[in-house]
Design a protein around this motif. Structure first.
Motif, short mmCIF file in Angstrom:
data_model
loop_
_atom_site.label_atom_id
_atom_site.label_comp_id
_atom_site.label_asym_id
_atom_site.label_seq_id
_atom_site.Cartn_x
_atom_site.Cartn_y
_atom_site.Cartn_z
N ASN A 119 0.86 -1.17 0.00
CA ASN A 119 0.00 0.00 0.00
C ASN A 119 0.89 1.22 0.00
N GLY A 120 1.10 1.81 -1.16
CA GLY A 120 1.98 2.97 -1.20
C GLY A 120 2.07 3.57 -2.58
N GLU A 121 2.82 4.66 -2.63
CA GLU A 121 3.10 5.36 -3.88
C GLU A 121 4.59 5.62 -3.97
N ILE A 122 5.17 5.36 -5.12
CA ILE A 122 6.58 5.66 -5.35
C ILE A 122 6.65 7.00 -6.09
N PHE A 123 6.91 8.07 -5.34
CA PHE A 123 7.00 9.41 -5.92
C PHE A 123 8.43 9.79 -6.27
N ALA A 176 3.34 1.18 3.04
CA ALA A 176 3.31 0.11 4.03
C ALA A 176 3.38 -1.19 3.23
N ILE A 177 4.12 -2.16 3.73
CA ILE A 177 4.41 -3.35 2.91
C ILE A 177 4.46 -4.60 3.76
N ILE A 178 4.07 -5.73 3.14
CA ILE A 178 4.27 -7.07 3.69
C ILE A 178 4.80 -7.92 2.53
N TYR A 179 5.97 -8.51 2.68
CA TYR A 179 6.61 -9.21 1.57
C TYR A 179 7.27 -10.49 2.07
N TRP A 180 6.92 -11.59 1.45
CA TRP A 180 7.53 -12.88 1.76
C TRP A 180 8.58 -13.19 0.70
N GLN A 181 9.85 -13.29 1.12
CA GLN A 181 10.93 -13.68 0.22
C GLN A 181 11.17 -15.17 0.41
N ASP A 182 10.73 -15.94 -0.57
CA ASP A 182 10.69 -17.38 -0.39
C ASP A 182 12.07 -18.01 -0.30
N PHE A 194 7.87 8.23 8.03
CA PHE A 194 6.98 9.17 8.71
C PHE A 194 5.60 8.58 8.96
N GLY A 195 5.39 7.33 8.54
CA GLY A 195 4.15 6.64 8.86
C GLY A 195 2.94 7.17 8.13
N ARG A 196 3.12 7.53 6.86
CA ARG A 196 2.02 8.14 6.11
C ARG A 196 0.97 7.12 5.67
N ARG A 197 1.27 5.83 5.81
CA ARG A 197 0.27 4.79 5.58
C ARG A 197 0.14 3.94 6.84
N SER A 198 -1.08 3.60 7.14
CA SER A 198 -1.35 2.84 8.37
C SER A 198 -0.86 1.40 8.25
N LEU A 199 -0.31 0.89 9.34
CA LEU A 199 -0.06 -0.55 9.47
C LEU A 199 -0.11 -0.88 10.96
N LEU A 200 -1.14 -1.64 11.35
CA LEU A 200 -1.33 -2.04 12.73
C LEU A 200 -0.71 -3.42 12.94
N VAL A 201 -0.31 -3.68 14.19
CA VAL A 201 0.30 -4.97 14.50
C VAL A 201 -0.30 -5.51 15.78
N HIS A 202 -0.48 -6.83 15.79
CA HIS A 202 -0.77 -7.56 17.03
C HIS A 202 0.37 -8.53 17.23
N TRP A 203 1.25 -8.21 18.19
CA TRP A 203 2.36 -9.10 18.47
C TRP A 203 1.86 -10.35 19.20
N PRO A 204 2.49 -11.48 19.00
CA PRO A 204 2.09 -12.69 19.74
C PRO A 204 2.22 -12.48 21.24
N THR A 205 1.28 -13.01 21.98
CA THR A 205 1.28 -12.88 23.42
C THR A 205 1.14 -14.27 24.06
N GLU A 206 1.22 -14.29 25.35
CA GLU A 206 1.14 -15.57 26.06
C GLU A 206 -0.21 -16.25 25.84
#
Length: 600
Positions: A119-123, A176-182, A194-206
């Motif tokens: 999710n982004g723009e390459i300007f 914002a990006i998610i990329y799997w390098q196989d 600067f965080g101009r695109r949202s990306l939320l995270v839920h880290w693993p917990t107990e």
């Protein structure tokens, strides 16, 4: 633009190496109950052109990892998908396509098994043809990167190829990006500096070992916490966090004693020295000498500047004959802002709607979140210089008090000024009226969007942004200067997909009241530190929230004041040239933006 998400299960993830406190300790987090359909539904609003998902299975056998995408998994492998040695990576992509000619569907999967949602723009940073889709370009470029999982520089010292870290660090623009390098069994994810695109995270917990990334929370919290437990907030949102700006890697391996799939999350610095310097936000000259102040005060005494930019002398003309009347630093900033607006409003795919039965003079590709104040007037005047005169421009203005609201009155005054200096352009002030007491359903929805932001101020700002980006309002039947409020209003919905927003102007040019307080307490150095704090937390306090609220209506927010070149130019200016808070409100704050020749 795209709504992106990832759900990872079956991997034991260690977050202890992160340089900040994640929720992976023994602290329990709030449990949000939502389905995959809930997640898809939330993402679909951000990317209405297409919504798709891909599942990647990782299986360990004899200390080796095999990967299969969902369209290449045998029935027996599916049957074993819940095995303790199997992990699932579920990618989601919902696309609003603004660039490129051919329809694009995310997630992208290439011949090497790499998976991308972006999710982004390459300007800037790379040379892209005008008809090129930046997500496809990025997929090709990342596919050529070194697969050494430990590569922490822009280029691999062994093979000389670019690294994933180097490619992402070179992008100028919001992302914002998610990329799997196989080939390296590595998951890369992150967001721009600067965080101009949202990306939320839920880290693993107990109590919840699932790892999640998402552009937006699919649901609101089940219940609200008492006000005294949330410091006057509207609820306790501990499930999601704003992902701190940066680039992260998660290399998947096999635990030899048990055969479990394990991974350690690492956060990397950007492999771009200029970007790193911008993020530090160190100004070259902070404290003026007595001679500097004398010169600065002399400039101010030569005449008060107009609050509005949009006078005929306020923007550079084709011959440049007026430019000499503008101080050099202000002119340089004006030029940089104009370039920033231009690169954010170039003729992308969105403009092709003109060929599908809509008359060009009725097509509105770009709108502005418009209060009639200094920042939005600057954007409007510059957009007029950058956009083909045949296109109309919508000015989106929200009021919770009808025509009596100060922002509505200033918007009408600003509209009249724009019509005076740019009469050939059709300007349309879209008056969006609302009563907070009637917005019960809307408020509940916006609570989900601003999550994890949790104050009443966040909610009020979020509702205003959500209503504005929705574009449902009223327009006057007159296209002339008028202040009497007697013209008939016609129902209207703005369909502009690109919204220009003035975020970053106040933070960089000392436009907030707290900047005056810091200046009184700590003089120039105190002011600089307060402004730096604003810029270094803008991703957490503002931009993620704003992106989620605006994108929920299938619109893309673009922030010309937060262009890398604009930020760099402002940092290279002495602070006393940017603002002089010894001067009254409306003069010394955002001084550099007010230095346009007075009206004749």
């Amino acid at each position: 633009m795209c709504g992106i998400a990832l759900i990872v299960s079956g991997i034991r993830i260690d977050t202890s190496c992160l340089p900040f406190d994640s929720t992976s300790s023994t602290r329990k987090t709030e449990k949000l109950l939502f389905s995959l359909d809930d997640l898809k539904s939330a993402l679909r609003r951000r990317g209405p052109d297409s919504v798709f998902a891909k599942k990647l299975l990782l299986q360990s056998e004899e200390n080796l990892i095999s990967s299969f995408t969902d369209n290449g998994v045998s029935s027996s492998e599916r049957d074993n998908a819940d095995d303790i040695h199997t992990a699932k990576l579920h990618f989601f992509g919902a696309t609003l396509q603004l660039r490129g000619i051919n329809p694009l569907i995310q997630p992208l999967v290439d011949a090497s098994g790499n998976v991308l949602v972006y999710n982004g723009e390459i300007f800037g940073g790379f040379d892209l043809e005008s008809d090129c889709n930046d997500t496809e370009f990025l997929m090709r470029t990342l596919g050529e990167c070194c697969s050494c999982a430990s590569c922490s520089a822009g280029h691999c010292v062994e093979c000389g190829r670019s690294s994933v870290l180097g490619v992402l660090s070179a992008i100028k623009g919001p992302w914002a990006i998610i990329y799997w390098q196989d080939s390296s069994r590595t998951l890369w994810f992150g967001r721009d500096g600067f965080g101009r695109r949202s990306l939320l995270v839920h880290w693993p917990t107990e109590d919840d070992s699932t790892f999640l990334l998402s552009s937006v929370s699919p649901v609101s919290p089940v219940q609200f916490a008492p006000e005294d437990e949330t410091h006057n907030g509207i609820g306790c949102f501990s499930y999601w966090e704003e992902l701190p700006c940066g680039i992260y890697s998660l290399h998947v391996d096999v635990s030899k004693p048990s055969g479990y799939l394990v991974a350690e999350v690492k956060m990397h610095g950007y492999a771009n020295s200029m970007l790193t310097e911008l993020i530090k936000w160190d100004r070259i000259s902070v404290e003026p000498s007595s001679e500097d102040l004398k010169t600065c005060c002399h400039k101010l005494s030569r005449g008060q500047r107009s609050i509005h930019l949009a006078s005929s002398e306020a923007v550079p003309n084709e011959t440049g004959s007026v430019q000499s009347a503008i101080p050099v630093r202000a002119q340089n900033l004006l030029d940089a802002l104009k370039e920033s607006v231009l690169r954010r409003t170039s003729l992308y795919t969105v403009y092709q709607a003109v060929t599908s039965g809509i008359r060009q003079e009725e097509f509105v590709p770009v709108a502005i979140l418009f209060s009639g104040g200094l920042d939005s007037m600057i954007l409007a005047a510059l957009l007029d210089k950058c956009l083909d005169p045949n296109y109309e421009i919508d000015l989106l203005n929200v009021s919770f008090d009808g025509h009596l609201a100060p922002d509505r009155q200033s918007a009408k005054a600003g509209l009249n000024e724009l019509r005076r200096v740019a009469p050939s352009r059709k300007w349309r002030l879209v008056e969006i009226d609302a009563d907070l007491s009637d917005l019960v359903f809307e408020t509940s929805h916006v609570v989900s969007l601003i999550n994890p932001a949790n104050t009443y101020m966040d909610l009020n700002i979020g509702i205003a942004l959500w209503l504005a980006s929705g574009g449902n309002g009223w327009v006057s039947d007159a296209n002339i200067s008028d202040n009497d409020n007697n013209h008939v209003r016609i129902k209207y919905k703005s369909n502009a997909k690109i919204l220009l927003v003035g975020s970053g102007a106040d933070e960089q040019c000392a436009g907030y009241g707290r900047h005056r307080t810091s200046y009184r307490r700590g003089s120039w150095l105190g002011l600089h530190e307060e402004m730096r704090l604003d810029m270094q937390r803008i991703w957490r306090r503002n931009l993620g929230r704003d992106d989620r609220c605006i994108a929920d209506n299938g619109k893309e927010a673009r922030f010309p004041f937060l262009d890398e070149d604009v930020i760099r130019l402002l940092l290279n200016m002495p602070l006393w040239e940017v603002a002089n808070l010894d001067q009254p409100i409306g003069i010394g704050d955002k001084k550099i933006l007010r230095e346009w020749p007075p009206k004749k």
